[in-house]
Motif scaffolding. Structure first.
Motif, PDB file in Angstrom:
ATOM      1  N   ASP A 145       0.818  -1.224   0.000  1.00 47.26           N
ATOM      2  CA  ASP A 145       0.000   0.000   0.000  1.00 47.26           C
ATOM      3  C   ASP A 145       0.850   1.272   0.000  1.00 47.26           C
ATOM      4  O   ASP A 145       0.332   2.364   0.207  1.00 47.26           O
ATOM      5  N   GLY A 146       2.157   1.143  -0.287  1.00 52.34           N
ATOM      6  CA  GLY A 146       3.041   2.296  -0.227  1.00 52.34           C
ATOM      7  C   GLY A 146       2.752   3.376  -1.244  1.00 52.34           C
ATOM      8  O   GLY A 146       3.101   4.544  -1.026  1.00 52.34           O
ATOM      9  N   TRP A 147       2.131   2.996  -2.354  1.00 54.80           N
ATOM     10  CA  TRP A 147       1.814   3.991  -3.390  1.00 54.80           C
ATOM     11  C   TRP A 147       0.328   4.366  -3.402  1.00 54.80           C
ATOM     12  O   TRP A 147      -0.137   5.018  -4.327  1.00 54.80           O
ATOM     13  N   ASN A 148      -0.408   3.958  -2.406  1.00 53.59           N
ATOM     14  CA  ASN A 148      -1.825   4.348  -2.345  1.00 53.59           C
ATOM     15  C   ASN A 148      -1.983   5.847  -2.169  1.00 53.59           C
ATOM     16  O   ASN A 148      -2.943   6.455  -2.669  1.00 53.59           O
ATOM     17  N   VAL A 163       0.842   8.731 -12.814  1.00 49.59           N
ATOM     18  CA  VAL A 163      -0.255   7.878 -13.266  1.00 49.59           C
ATOM     19  C   VAL A 163      -0.268   7.793 -14.785  1.00 49.59           C
ATOM     20  O   VAL A 163      -0.394   6.706 -15.371  1.00 49.59           O
ATOM     21  N   GLN A 164      -0.106   8.930 -15.453  1.00 47.78           N
ATOM     22  CA  GLN A 164      -0.110   8.932 -16.914  1.00 47.78           C
ATOM     23  C   GLN A 164       1.101   8.213 -17.485  1.00 47.78           C
ATOM     24  O   GLN A 164       1.025   7.586 -18.554  1.00 47.78           O
ATOM     25  N   GLN A 165       2.213   8.275 -16.789  1.00 57.98           N
ATOM     26  CA  GLN A 165       3.402   7.542 -17.224  1.00 57.98           C
ATOM     27  C   GLN A 165       3.109   6.044 -17.303  1.00 57.98           C
ATOM     28  O   GLN A 165       3.479   5.380 -18.275  1.00 57.98           O
ATOM     29  N   LEU A 166       2.416   5.528 -16.304  1.00 49.79           N
ATOM     30  CA  LEU A 166       2.018   4.123 -16.308  1.00 49.79           C
ATOM     31  C   LEU A 166       0.997   3.841 -17.402  1.00 49.79           C
ATOM     32  O   LEU A 166       1.136   2.878 -18.174  1.00 49.79           O
ATOM     33  N   PRO A 192      -6.188   3.205  -4.796  1.00 52.69           N
ATOM     34  CA  PRO A 192      -5.686   4.434  -5.431  1.00 52.69           C
ATOM     35  C   PRO A 192      -4.213   4.294  -5.788  1.00 52.69           C
ATOM     36  O   PRO A 192      -3.469   3.517  -5.189  1.00 52.69           O
ATOM     37  N   LEU A 193      -3.783   5.080  -6.744  1.00 50.98           N
ATOM     38  CA  LEU A 193      -2.370   5.219  -7.084  1.00 50.98           C
ATOM     39  C   LEU A 193      -1.978   6.661  -6.823  1.00 50.98           C
ATOM     40  O   LEU A 193      -2.479   7.571  -7.478  1.00 50.98           O
ATOM     41  N   PHE A 194      -1.160   6.858  -5.807  1.00 50.44           N
ATOM     42  CA  PHE A 194      -0.749   8.195  -5.371  1.00 50.44           C
ATOM     43  C   PHE A 194      -1.956   9.101  -5.093  1.00 50.44           C
ATOM     44  O   PHE A 194      -1.958  10.289  -5.421  1.00 50.44           O
ATOM     45  N   GLY A 195      -2.995   8.496  -4.511  1.00 47.96           N
ATOM     46  CA  GLY A 195      -4.183   9.250  -4.135  1.00 47.96           C
ATOM     47  C   GLY A 195      -5.209   9.402  -5.236  1.00 47.96           C
ATOM     48  O   GLY A 195      -6.265  10.007  -5.023  1.00 47.96           O
TER      49      GLY A 195
END
Length: 311
Positions: A145-148, A163-166, A192-195
């Protein structure tokens, strides 16, 4: 979790993932920056390595055909532009039987060929990635969950770019605009990814908002050239004009321009024949730019540069 690196936005990481096959990266595989169905193939885009052996004598014992061991994957990194950090693309050779694993590992680790690029990710990793064809979604498993939530010091804009990079990388490999869902524990448990919420599937943002408006596919960083070479890439430039220069230090020693296939609504392919037969052997910089109709009144032209050696 470490703070993102200071240049543009940052990261280091390794990724371990499971994958789907990559088809036809030779045609511009980015599903948003240009349409694969209508894009011409870049003349120097890396192609799959094929170990097939063709015998010259039918009487000779033929070796079994070997599958391609590597394939070209589009990997998106972050670089500076006059309008802030944006995404640039590099084609990278990755394992053909699992292109997502290596490509995303390169992406998150900021393992670049062009030193002008970086990554938006802090330390960490994804655990796996696969395309669920039945559901029509790309499933990305978080390792923990470190990137949540955003990393310390990560702004909302940096989180959105990560997020867009991924999204651009995995959709480019899939050559499909499938939504991307990040999960943990169970594929139905979106996290979530980085919120940024991923439950409804992450989609690619408008390319004119997140991509650098000029990108050089060829020559690649560190290429050795002689006499003539073909430069190409993608751009969205005023009236489709893509100026280019060859520089030695701060001195422009050669210049010209290309006309892209279009402009305004997305990035379009451009290509130019470059004659360096009149240049002395040595190291130079090839730069492709967007045209600047403001005459310097605006933020200035976008630019992508590659170091080349003329032999």
């Amino acid at each position: 979790m470490n703070t993102p690196r200071s240049r543009s936005v940052a990261l280091s990481l390794t990724a371990v993932l499971s994958a789907a096959a990559l088809a036809g990266c030779g045609n511009d595989p980015d599903p948003v920056a240009s349409d694969p169905a209508s894009t011409s193939e870049p003349s120097s885009t890396p192609e799959s390595t094929d170990a097939t052996t063709e015998p010259t004598d039918p009487a000779e014992t033929t070796e079994p055909t070997q599958p391609a061991t590597t394939t070209a994957a589009p990997v998106y990194f972050v670089g500076d532009t006059p309008m802030g950090p944006r995404l640039y693309r590099e084609f990278r050779q990755v394992e053909a039987d699992n292109p997502y694993a290596e490509a995303v590992a390169l992406m998150v680790a900021g393992d670049v060929v062009d030193p002008d690029y970086d990554s938006a990710y802090p330390d960490g990793r994804f655990a796996s990635i696969e395309v669920d064809a039945e559901e029509g979604v790309i499933l990305v498993e978080a390792a923990d969950d470190g990137w949540n939530t955003p990393a310390p010091g990560m702004t909302k804009a940096q989180a959105e770019l990560a997020v867009q990079q991924l999204v651009y990388t995995v959709q480019g490999i899939a050559q499909d605009r499938l939504p991307v869902r990040v999960w943990l524990g169970d594929p139905t448990n979106a996290v979530p990814l980085f919120g940024i919420d991923t439950a409804d599937g992450l989609t690619a943002a408008d390319p004119l908002d997140v991509l650098a408006l000029v990108n050089v596919t060829s020559p690649e960083e560190g290429t050795t050239v002689s006499d003539k070479f073909v430069a190409n890439g993608l751009a969205s430039s005023f009236e489709a004009t893509v100026p280019w220069e060859i520089r030695q230090g701060d001195t422009v020693v050669l210049k010209g321009f290309s006309t892209a296939e279009g402009w305004m609504d997305k990035l379009y392919p451009w290509q130019s024949d470059v004659d360096v037969s009149g240049l002395a052997p040595g190291d130079y910089t090839f730069a492709a730019m967007t045209d600047d109709p403001s005459g310097g009144e605006g933020p200035g032209p976008f630019e992508d540069t590659k170091t080349i050696t003329v032999e």
